[in-house]
Design a protein around this motif. Structure first.
Motif, PDB file in Angstrom:
ATOM      1  N   LEU A  42     -56.854 -60.498   7.772  1.00  0.00           N
ATOM      2  CA  LEU A  42     -58.223 -60.789   7.347  1.00  0.00           C
ATOM      3  C   LEU A  42     -59.059 -59.537   7.124  1.00  0.00           C
ATOM      4  CD1 LEU A  42     -59.170 -63.855   9.591  1.00  0.00           C
ATOM      5  CD2 LEU A  42     -58.584 -63.856   7.162  1.00  0.00           C
ATOM      6  N   SER A  43     -58.667 -58.432   7.729  1.00  0.00           N
ATOM      7  CA  SER A  43     -59.488 -57.229   7.658  1.00  0.00           C
ATOM      8  C   SER A  43     -59.474 -56.599   6.271  1.00  0.00           C
ATOM      9  CB  SER A  43     -59.011 -56.211   8.702  1.00  0.00           C
ATOM     10  OG  SER A  43     -57.646 -55.880   8.495  1.00  0.00           O
ATOM     11  N   ILE A  44     -58.297 -56.474   5.660  1.00  0.00           N
ATOM     12  CA  ILE A  44     -58.181 -55.805   4.362  1.00  0.00           C
ATOM     13  C   ILE A  44     -57.459 -56.658   3.331  1.00  0.00           C
ATOM     14  CG2 ILE A  44     -57.162 -53.836   3.139  1.00  0.00           C
ATOM     15  CD1 ILE A  44     -57.669 -52.136   5.525  1.00  0.00           C
ATOM     16  N   TYR A  45     -56.296 -57.178   3.704  1.00  0.00           N
ATOM     17  CA  TYR A  45     -55.427 -57.817   2.719  1.00  0.00           C
ATOM     18  C   TYR A  45     -56.051 -59.050   2.072  1.00  0.00           C
ATOM     19  CZ  TYR A  45     -51.544 -54.874   4.292  1.00  0.00           C
ATOM     20  OH  TYR A  45     -50.738 -53.807   4.588  1.00  0.00           O
ATOM     21  N   THR A  46     -56.679 -59.916   2.861  1.00  0.00           N
ATOM     22  CA  THR A  46     -57.250 -61.134   2.287  1.00  0.00           C
ATOM     23  C   THR A  46     -58.410 -60.851   1.335  1.00  0.00           C
ATOM     24  OG1 THR A  46     -56.527 -62.438   4.203  1.00  0.00           O
ATOM     25  CG2 THR A  46     -58.251 -63.381   2.821  1.00  0.00           C
ATOM     26  N   PRO A  47     -59.351 -59.966   1.681  1.00  0.00           N
ATOM     27  CA  PRO A  47     -60.393 -59.620   0.689  1.00  0.00           C
ATOM     28  C   PRO A  47     -59.816 -59.067  -0.606  1.00  0.00           C
ATOM     29  CG  PRO A  47     -61.052 -58.870   2.865  1.00  0.00           C
ATOM     30  CD  PRO A  47     -59.644 -59.346   2.984  1.00  0.00           C
ATOM     31  N   ILE A  48     -58.771 -58.259  -0.504  1.00  0.00           N
ATOM     32  CA  ILE A  48     -58.134 -57.738  -1.715  1.00  0.00           C
ATOM     33  C   ILE A  48     -57.576 -58.882  -2.548  1.00  0.00           C
ATOM     34  CG2 ILE A  48     -56.181 -56.389  -2.596  1.00  0.00           C
ATOM     35  CD1 ILE A  48     -56.568 -54.476  -0.251  1.00  0.00           C
ATOM     36  N   ALA A  49     -56.871 -59.806  -1.900  1.00  0.00           N
ATOM     37  CA  ALA A  49     -56.271 -60.933  -2.617  1.00  0.00           C
ATOM     38  C   ALA A  49     -57.332 -61.766  -3.320  1.00  0.00           C
ATOM     39  CB  ALA A  49     -55.463 -61.795  -1.646  1.00  0.00           C
ATOM     40  N   LEU A  50     -58.466 -61.979  -2.673  1.00  0.00           N
ATOM     41  CA  LEU A  50     -59.538 -62.765  -3.269  1.00  0.00           C
ATOM     42  C   LEU A  50     -60.138 -62.061  -4.486  1.00  0.00           C
ATOM     43  CD1 LEU A  50     -61.380 -64.082  -0.089  1.00  0.00           C
ATOM     44  CD2 LEU A  50     -60.129 -65.446  -1.764  1.00  0.00           C
ATOM     45  N   LEU A  51     -60.404 -60.773  -4.347  1.00  0.00           N
ATOM     46  CA  LEU A  51     -60.983 -60.020  -5.458  1.00  0.00           C
ATOM     47  C   LEU A  51     -60.041 -59.972  -6.653  1.00  0.00           C
ATOM     48  CD1 LEU A  51     -62.677 -57.016  -3.601  1.00  0.00           C
ATOM     49  CD2 LEU A  51     -63.822 -58.883  -4.824  1.00  0.00           C
ATOM     50  N   VAL A  52     -58.768 -59.746  -6.388  1.00  0.00           N
ATOM     51  CA  VAL A  52     -57.780 -59.646  -7.463  1.00  0.00           C
ATOM     52  C   VAL A  52     -57.662 -60.981  -8.204  1.00  0.00           C
ATOM     53  CG1 VAL A  52     -55.331 -59.324  -7.975  1.00  0.00           C
ATOM     54  CG2 VAL A  52     -56.495 -57.783  -6.378  1.00  0.00           C
ATOM     55  N   ALA A  53     -57.553 -62.075  -7.458  1.00  0.00           N
ATOM     56  CA  ALA A  53     -57.422 -63.388  -8.089  1.00  0.00           C
ATOM     57  C   ALA A  53     -58.675 -63.738  -8.895  1.00  0.00           C
ATOM     58  CB  ALA A  53     -57.164 -64.456  -7.029  1.00  0.00           C
ATOM     59  N   ALA A  54     -59.845 -63.454  -8.343  1.00  0.00           N
ATOM     60  CA  ALA A  54     -61.084 -63.770  -9.047  1.00  0.00           C
ATOM     61  C   ALA A  54     -61.210 -62.976 -10.344  1.00  0.00           C
ATOM     62  CB  ALA A  54     -62.287 -63.489  -8.130  1.00  0.00           C
ATOM     63  N   ALA A  55     -60.923 -61.680 -10.281  1.00  0.00           N
ATOM     64  CA  ALA A  55     -61.018 -60.843 -11.484  1.00  0.00           C
ATOM     65  C   ALA A  55     -60.023 -61.301 -12.544  1.00  0.00           C
ATOM     66  CB  ALA A  55     -60.779 -59.380 -11.118  1.00  0.00           C
ATOM     67  N   THR A  56     -58.806 -61.627 -12.124  1.00  0.00           N
ATOM     68  CA  THR A  56     -57.786 -62.072 -13.074  1.00  0.00           C
ATOM     69  C   THR A  56     -58.182 -63.378 -13.740  1.00  0.00           C
ATOM     70  OG1 THR A  56     -56.084 -61.012 -11.702  1.00  0.00           O
ATOM     71  CG2 THR A  56     -55.345 -62.622 -13.330  1.00  0.00           C
ATOM     72  N   ALA A  57     -58.655 -64.338 -12.949  1.00  0.00           N
ATOM     73  CA  ALA A  57     -59.049 -65.634 -13.497  1.00  0.00           C
ATOM     74  C   ALA A  57     -60.222 -65.495 -14.463  1.00  0.00           C
ATOM     75  CB  ALA A  57     -59.414 -66.590 -12.359  1.00  0.00           C
ATOM     76  N   VAL A  58     -61.160 -64.630 -14.148  1.00  0.00           N
ATOM     77  CA  VAL A  58     -62.321 -64.433 -15.014  1.00  0.00           C
ATOM     78  C   VAL A  58     -61.896 -63.850 -16.355  1.00  0.00           C
ATOM     79  CG1 VAL A  58     -64.404 -63.036 -15.325  1.00  0.00           C
ATOM     80  CG2 VAL A  58     -64.030 -64.268 -13.183  1.00  0.00           C
ATOM     81  N   VAL A  59     -60.990 -62.881 -16.331  1.00  0.00           N
ATOM     82  CA  VAL A  59     -60.519 -62.284 -17.583  1.00  0.00           C
ATOM     83  C   VAL A  59     -59.867 -63.343 -18.468  1.00  0.00           C
ATOM     84  CG1 VAL A  59     -58.867 -60.666 -18.601  1.00  0.00           C
ATOM     85  CG2 VAL A  59     -60.259 -59.960 -16.650  1.00  0.00           C
ATOM     86  N   TYR A  60     -58.980 -64.157 -17.867  1.00  0.00           N
ATOM     87  CA  TYR A  60     -58.323 -65.202 -18.652  1.00  0.00           C
ATOM     88  C   TYR A  60     -59.353 -66.189 -19.197  1.00  0.00           C
ATOM     89  CZ  TYR A  60     -55.475 -69.113 -20.082  1.00  0.00           C
ATOM     90  OH  TYR A  60     -54.910 -70.116 -20.833  1.00  0.00           O
ATOM     91  N   ALA A  61     -60.282 -66.621 -18.333  1.00  0.00           N
ATOM     92  CA  ALA A  61     -61.264 -67.621 -18.746  1.00  0.00           C
ATOM     93  C   ALA A  61     -62.129 -67.124 -19.901  1.00  0.00           C
ATOM     94  CB  ALA A  61     -62.131 -68.015 -17.553  1.00  0.00           C
TER      95      ALA A  61
END
Length: 328
Positions: free
Chosen positions: A62-81
């Motif tokens: 939860l300290s580092i890895y999960t925030p990274i995963a959330l940011l990466v997924a959000a940025a990727t989805a926004v680009v596609y959308a």
């Protein structure tokens, strides 16, 4: 390299079982798909998420890895959308399905052996599972439910309702109720329960844990076989109107998402070495079959999802090997 090859080998073998079953039992395939899909959605997938997370050290992920995963997924989805909506001019439902397919990775089966063998830690894959199942999936399921309401056939308004009246005489579910039903889906509840057990160090007696573990272990093989059954008679990129969408989703998934993951982890969170390899390797995974399951469960068209899953699965092995060579 061994972890990458092992993960992909397992997936291809189980998908192959589904394809062979559909060839040998053509008259039973539809019944098997219709019977197994709700079993996976309501029983085995929630059990899998619970057992994966119940014994996890949450503080580490939860300290580092999960925030990274959330940011990466959000940025990727926004680009596609953005590309789908404003350049390809696709409707909201099609854009939503493609966006989820471009950012929702197959961490549950391919990611686990890759994380353990190539990285030596389960933290990267558990963080992705937490981000996807507790945040990303509920968000997309809410959007799917909204899209399903918007695209429901107009003629259904005259169908008789359970109280004897027509559906037009009954009020449609409010948006709040739709959101609640989408967030409170079985997979998310199983994940939340597993996270709660991990956070509180609770344990279950063997008489309960062992059946849950058995059900969870059945989820991945069943899901991959059902996906394999759906491939019989289907040709990738056969629907010309979806070719641009499939290419866009595959490129965003396998080329752009790993680059975004590397940039976010390296520049924003100062992650280096093996930990950086783990983050980027998870981003290079193919699209998860769960996207196919979710879209089918909400009555959305699955052709686009199926083609992106297939194309990303075929191309993810060289993409993952390239990541391992560059960062390993």
């Amino acid at each position: 390299m061994e972890g990458v090859l092992l993960g992909f080998g397992i997936v291809l073998a189980l998908v192959g079982v589904g394809i062979v079953a559909s060839i040998l039992l053509p008259t039973r395939t539809r019944a098997m798909q219709e019977g197994l899909t709700p079993v996976i959605y309501y029983i085995t997938n929630p059990a899998l998420m619970f057992i994966l997370l119940a014994e996890t050290e949450l503080a580490e992920v939860l300290s580092i890895y999960t925030p990274i995963a959330l940011l990466v997924a959000a940025a990727t989805a926004v680009v596609y959308a953005l590309f789908s909506r404003f350049i390809l001019k696709r409707p909201a439902a099609q854009t939503a399905v493609g966006a989820m397919a471009s950012c929702y990775v197959n961490a549950g089966n391919i990611g686990i052996p890759i994380a353990l063998y190539a990285v030596g830690s389960s933290a990267p894959v558990v963080s992705v599972l937490l981000a996807q199942l507790l945040v990303i999936a509920p968000v997309f399921l809410t959007i799917f439910a909204w899209c399903g309401r918007k695209t429901s056939p107009a003629g259904s308004s005259t169908a008789p309702g359970p109280a004897g009246g027509s559906q037009s005489q009954r009020r449609s579910p409010t948006l709040a109720r739709t959101v609640l039903r989408s967030v409170a889906n079985p997979v998310t509840l199983g994940t939340a329960a597993g996270a709660l057990f991990a956070a509180t160090s609770l344990t279950l007696p063997a008489i309960i844990w062992t059946p849950l573990e058995m059900l969870g272990q059945a989820s991945i093989p069943l899901l991959l076989m059902v996906f394999g059954m759906s491939l019989r008679g289907q040709k990738p990129l056969a629907q010309r109107s979806l070719r641009a969408d499939v290419v866009l989703g595959s490129v965003v998934k396998l080329a752009l998402m790993p680059v975004i993951a590397w940039a976010v982890a390296y520049y924003l969170f100062r992650v280096e070495g093996t930990a950086l390899l783990g983050v980027v390797a998870m981003a290079a995974l193919p699209t998860a079959q769960n996207v196919f399951l979710f879209s089918a469960q909400f009555g959305l068209k699955v052709t686009l999802v199926r083609d992106i899953i297939l194309m990303s699965s075929l191309l993810a092995l060289p993409a993952s090997l390239l990541v391992a060579v560059l960062l390993g």
